[in-house]
Design an enzyme around this catalytic site. Structure first.
Site, short mmCIF file in Angstrom:
data_model
loop_
_atom_site.label_atom_id
_atom_site.label_comp_id
_atom_site.label_asym_id
_atom_site.label_seq_id
_atom_site.Cartn_x
_atom_site.Cartn_y
_atom_site.Cartn_z
N GLU A 2 -12.37 4.12 -6.38
CA GLU A 2 -11.80 3.80 -7.68
C GLU A 2 -10.39 3.32 -7.47
OE1 GLU A 2 -12.83 6.69 -10.99
OE2 GLU A 2 -10.68 6.91 -10.70
N TYR B 217 -9.52 -3.66 -0.07
CA TYR B 217 -10.93 -3.37 -0.34
C TYR B 217 -11.78 -4.64 -0.36
CZ TYR B 217 -8.87 1.11 -1.73
OH TYR B 217 -8.16 2.28 -1.74
C1 LIG Z 1 -3.27 0.06 -0.02
C2 LIG Z 1 -2.68 0.45 1.33
C3 LIG Z 1 -3.43 1.67 1.87
C4 LIG Z 1 -2.85 -0.74 2.30
O1 LIG Z 1 -2.43 -0.31 3.60
P1 LIG Z 1 -1.93 -1.34 4.72
O2 LIG Z 1 -1.93 -0.64 6.01
O3 LIG Z 1 -0.67 -1.97 4.28
O4 LIG Z 1 -3.09 -2.43 4.68
P2 LIG Z 1 -3.48 -3.44 5.86
O5 LIG Z 1 -2.26 -3.81 6.65
O6 LIG Z 1 -4.63 -2.89 6.59
O7 LIG Z 1 -3.92 -4.71 5.02
C5 LIG Z 1 -5.27 -5.12 4.91
C6 LIG Z 1 -5.36 -6.16 3.81
O8 LIG Z 1 -5.02 -5.60 2.55
C7 LIG Z 1 -4.34 -6.57 1.76
N1 LIG Z 1 -2.98 -6.12 1.49
C8 LIG Z 1 -2.33 -5.08 2.06
N2 LIG Z 1 -1.09 -4.95 1.54
C9 LIG Z 1 -0.97 -5.94 0.64
C10 LIG Z 1 0.07 -6.33 -0.26
N3 LIG Z 1 1.22 -5.65 -0.29
N4 LIG Z 1 -0.13 -7.38 -1.08
C11 LIG Z 1 -1.30 -8.05 -1.06
N5 LIG Z 1 -2.35 -7.73 -0.22
C12 LIG Z 1 -2.17 -6.69 0.60
C13 LIG Z 1 -4.36 -7.85 2.55
O9 LIG Z 1 -5.58 -8.53 2.26
C14 LIG Z 1 -4.39 -7.31 3.97
O10 LIG Z 1 -4.89 -8.23 4.90
P3 LIG Z 1 -3.87 -9.28 5.60
O11 LIG Z 1 -2.65 -8.52 6.03
O12 LIG Z 1 -4.68 -9.84 6.73
O13 LIG Z 1 -3.55 -10.28 4.53
C15 LIG Z 1 -1.14 0.74 1.21
O14 LIG Z 1 -0.52 -0.35 0.57
C16 LIG Z 1 -0.81 2.00 0.42
O15 LIG Z 1 -0.80 3.10 0.98
N6 LIG Z 1 -0.54 1.85 -0.88
C17 LIG Z 1 -0.12 3.02 -1.72
C18 LIG Z 1 -1.26 3.99 -1.95
C19 LIG Z 1 -2.45 3.29 -2.58
O16 LIG Z 1 -2.31 2.47 -3.48
N7 LIG Z 1 -3.65 3.66 -2.11
C20 LIG Z 1 -4.89 3.12 -2.63
C21 LIG Z 1 -5.25 3.81 -3.90
S1 LIG Z 1 -6.81 3.24 -4.53
#
Ligand SMILES: CC(C)(COP(=O)(O)OP(=O)(O)OC[C@H]1O[C@@H](n2cnc3c(N)ncnc32)[C@H](O)[C@@H]1OP(=O)(O)O)[C@@H](O)C(=O)NCCC(=O)NCCS
Length: 165
Positions: free
Chosen positions: A120, A132
């Protein structure tokens, strides 16, 4: 040119989450979500037999006892798996750690007999939605005006699903 230890890309070790990690997990959760879950909440979830998680630390750092870099907590029941929560520390964002944690969670869910995974997400959470979608999750439903932020602004929850087989 020799790569500096301070400028090179972080590398991570991902390990199964255990009780001792719950305090750090709760701390990072509190940094990344408006409503923090306590370490007791994480502990009681983790102690349930259907729940499992992974935690990640940076390995190529000089910092003694580096802080937790990220975690994922999931559950698998009767073929249906779900992501309960996932977070990566802000300074480790966009290094592919979220993607790797999701892969670890999906692999373990599959090993436990999971056929599909659900999650979700706030429809305004661009980073999570990007992650996702990159992993092949698709919208399976929507809960309108489900979340309320600190300014009272409402947003929808998207339910997303992906086959694990
Ligand atoms: C969501 C979260 C877990 C992503 O973690 P991350 O380690 O930065 O993600 P990744 O580096 O593996 O990124 C994978 C893909 O996600 C997308 N993505 C990640 N961060 C992004 C951003 N800030 N803006 C847009 N796309 C993004 C991109 O498609 C990315 O692929 P790319 O780098 O090749 O373009 C992190 O931002 C986070 O912890 N957010 C706060 C908590 C949260 O929202 N959790 C999810 C609740 S449902």
């Amino acid at each position: 040119m020799r790569e500096s230890l301070f400028s090179r890309q972080p590398e991570f070790e991902i390990v199964p989450m255990v009780s001792d990690h719950c305090r750090s997990v709760a701390e990072l959760h509190g940094q990344r979500f408006p409503r923090a879950w306590g370490d007791g909440e994480f502990l009681s979830l983790l102690l349930q037999p259907n729940t499992f998680g992974f935690a990640a630390w940076q390995t190529n750092t000089l910092i003694f006892k580096a802080p937790l870099a990220g975690f994922v907590l999931s559950r698998e029941v009767a073929g249906e798996a779900e992501i309960l929560t996932i977070a990566v520390a802000e300074n480790y964002g966009r290094y592919g750690l979220g993607w790797r944690l999701m892969q670890a969670g999906m692999r373990e869910a599959r090993n436990r007999g999971g056929e599909a995974m659900f999650l979700e997400v706030d429809d305004g959470n661009t980073a999570a939605l990007g992650l996702y979608r990159k992993l092949g999750f698709e919208k399976a439903g929507e809960r309108p005006a489900y979340y309320t932020d600190e300014n009272g602004r409402r947003s929808s929850a998207l339910v997303m699903r992906r086959d694990l087989r």
